[in-house]
Structure formats: structure tokens, C-alpha cells
Design a protein around this motif. Sequence first.
Motif, short mmCIF file in Angstrom:
data_model
loop_
_atom_site.label_atom_id
_atom_site.label_comp_id
_atom_site.label_asym_id
_atom_site.label_seq_id
_atom_site.Cartn_x
_atom_site.Cartn_y
_atom_site.Cartn_z
N LEU A 85 0.83 -1.21 0.00
CA LEU A 85 0.00 0.00 0.00
C LEU A 85 0.86 1.26 0.00
O LEU A 85 0.53 2.25 -0.67
CB LEU A 85 -0.93 0.00 1.21
CG LEU A 85 -2.04 -1.04 1.19
CD1 LEU A 85 -2.74 -1.10 2.54
CD2 LEU A 85 -3.04 -0.74 0.09
N ALA A 86 1.95 1.24 0.75
CA ALA A 86 2.84 2.42 0.81
C ALA A 86 3.48 2.67 -0.55
O ALA A 86 3.62 3.82 -0.98
CB ALA A 86 3.90 2.23 1.87
N ARG A 87 3.87 1.62 -1.23
CA ARG A 87 4.46 1.79 -2.57
C ARG A 87 3.44 2.37 -3.54
O ARG A 87 3.76 3.22 -4.36
CB ARG A 87 5.01 0.46 -3.09
CG ARG A 87 6.30 0.06 -2.45
CD ARG A 87 6.80 -1.26 -3.02
NE ARG A 87 7.94 -1.73 -2.30
CZ ARG A 87 9.20 -1.52 -2.67
NH1 ARG A 87 9.44 -0.83 -3.76
NH2 ARG A 87 10.19 -1.98 -1.96
N ARG A 88 2.19 1.88 -3.45
CA ARG A 88 1.15 2.42 -4.32
C ARG A 88 0.92 3.90 -4.03
O ARG A 88 0.82 4.71 -4.95
CB ARG A 88 -0.16 1.65 -4.13
CG ARG A 88 -1.22 2.10 -5.12
CD ARG A 88 -2.55 1.42 -5.00
NE ARG A 88 -2.53 0.11 -4.46
CZ ARG A 88 -3.54 -0.42 -3.75
NH1 ARG A 88 -4.63 0.29 -3.52
NH2 ARG A 88 -3.45 -1.64 -3.28
N ALA A 89 0.85 4.27 -2.76
CA ALA A 89 0.64 5.67 -2.39
C ALA A 89 1.82 6.53 -2.84
O ALA A 89 1.62 7.63 -3.37
CB ALA A 89 0.45 5.79 -0.88
N PHE A 90 3.02 6.02 -2.66
CA PHE A 90 4.20 6.78 -3.06
C PHE A 90 4.22 6.97 -4.58
O PHE A 90 4.56 8.05 -5.07
CB PHE A 90 5.47 6.06 -2.58
CG PHE A 90 6.67 6.93 -2.53
CD1 PHE A 90 6.82 7.88 -1.53
CD2 PHE A 90 7.68 6.80 -3.47
CE1 PHE A 90 7.94 8.69 -1.48
CE2 PHE A 90 8.80 7.61 -3.42
CZ PHE A 90 8.92 8.55 -2.42
N THR A 91 3.81 5.95 -5.33
CA THR A 91 3.73 6.05 -6.78
C THR A 91 2.70 7.09 -7.20
O THR A 91 2.94 7.88 -8.12
CB THR A 91 3.39 4.68 -7.40
OG1 THR A 91 4.39 3.75 -7.01
CG2 THR A 91 3.30 4.75 -8.90
N GLU A 92 1.56 7.13 -6.50
CA GLU A 92 0.54 8.13 -6.82
C GLU A 92 1.05 9.54 -6.53
O GLU A 92 0.76 10.48 -7.27
CB GLU A 92 -0.74 7.85 -6.04
CG GLU A 92 -1.47 6.62 -6.54
CD GLU A 92 -2.69 6.28 -5.70
OE1 GLU A 92 -3.22 7.17 -5.02
OE2 GLU A 92 -3.10 5.11 -5.74
#
Length: 180
Positions: A85-92
Amino acid sequence: MTTSPTPTPRPRPRARTATVRSLALAVCLAAAAALTTGCRDDTTPAWEYPQLAATLDSLAAALAQGCATPDPDHCAARLDRLDTLARRAFTEVLDHHLLDQACLTAESEVRRARTLRLAATATATATAQAQGQVRQDPRHPALEQAHRAVAAEQAAYRRLLAALENVRTAPPPGVPAQPV
């Protein structure tokens, strides 16, 4: 030459005058409401980034659930979900060009804490296999170190979540924070 009589004006019906007045009153009220609540161009995309907000809400919920048992192996699966989830948020955040130094620092802390947690969990697992009953004793140094590493990684995720939320809710440069 004969003069033509001047036409006399026809009296307006009262119903039509009342309709015009009520329409004018409605327009004035709408204009007053727009002025008091603020005018906003709703055709521009919202800078609150709703998709990023949903991802951060998922991250916050997963972080709040935490580790239900003191077993570091059980916590590893939960922390791995947090990492996704953190990687997805960071990508966004990168997609929206919102990255700032606080986000980078928090992301680096998460990576360091994750590396330390993986090493501590591997050490605790190796020690447990070598000594047999280590997992039963929560005061064993290897298990205590794994617990501290898990807690440190959770704290790093909290800081990352706070940094990402701060970036998400801050208005972009040039956009007023309050409607005009």
C-alpha cells in the motif's frame, strides 16, 4: 392631415409582473449565495486527489490493525501488505508531482526499518531453529530485537503516512487554500 390617436399603453397583467419579480429575487439570492459561499471553478480537477486519499485510508486502516500476536512471522505478512500500500501511495504521489523532502525522508526510514526488521526476523527464526523453544520465551534477546524492529517499522509507516497525507491535503502552488 389627420392625426392618428396615440395608442394608450396596455396595463400589464399582475401575474406576469409577479413572475418577473420572483425570478429577479431568485437570481439575487443565487448571486448572494455564490458570493457568501465562494465561487469555484468546478471544471478543474480537485487538488485533494481522491484516489490517493483512498490509498492512504487503506494504509491507515492496515496500520491501525497492527500485529494481533507477538509472533514476528505473523507481523511480517501484515507489514508486507503495508509495504504494498505504501508503494502504491508513493507512486501516486510521484504521478501527481507532489513529492517533497519529508516524503523522501519518511520513505527512506521505512526502507531502513524494513531491512532491519527482515534481518531481525531472520535472526530470530535462525535462533529458534537452533535452540528449539526460543519462540515460547518473549524475553529472549533475538525475539525482543524482532519485536523492536517490527515496532520501528510500524512507526516509520506512521511517519510516512503523515508525510503523504500532509502533501495530499496541501494546495498546489498558486491555488488559494480557501475559496474566494
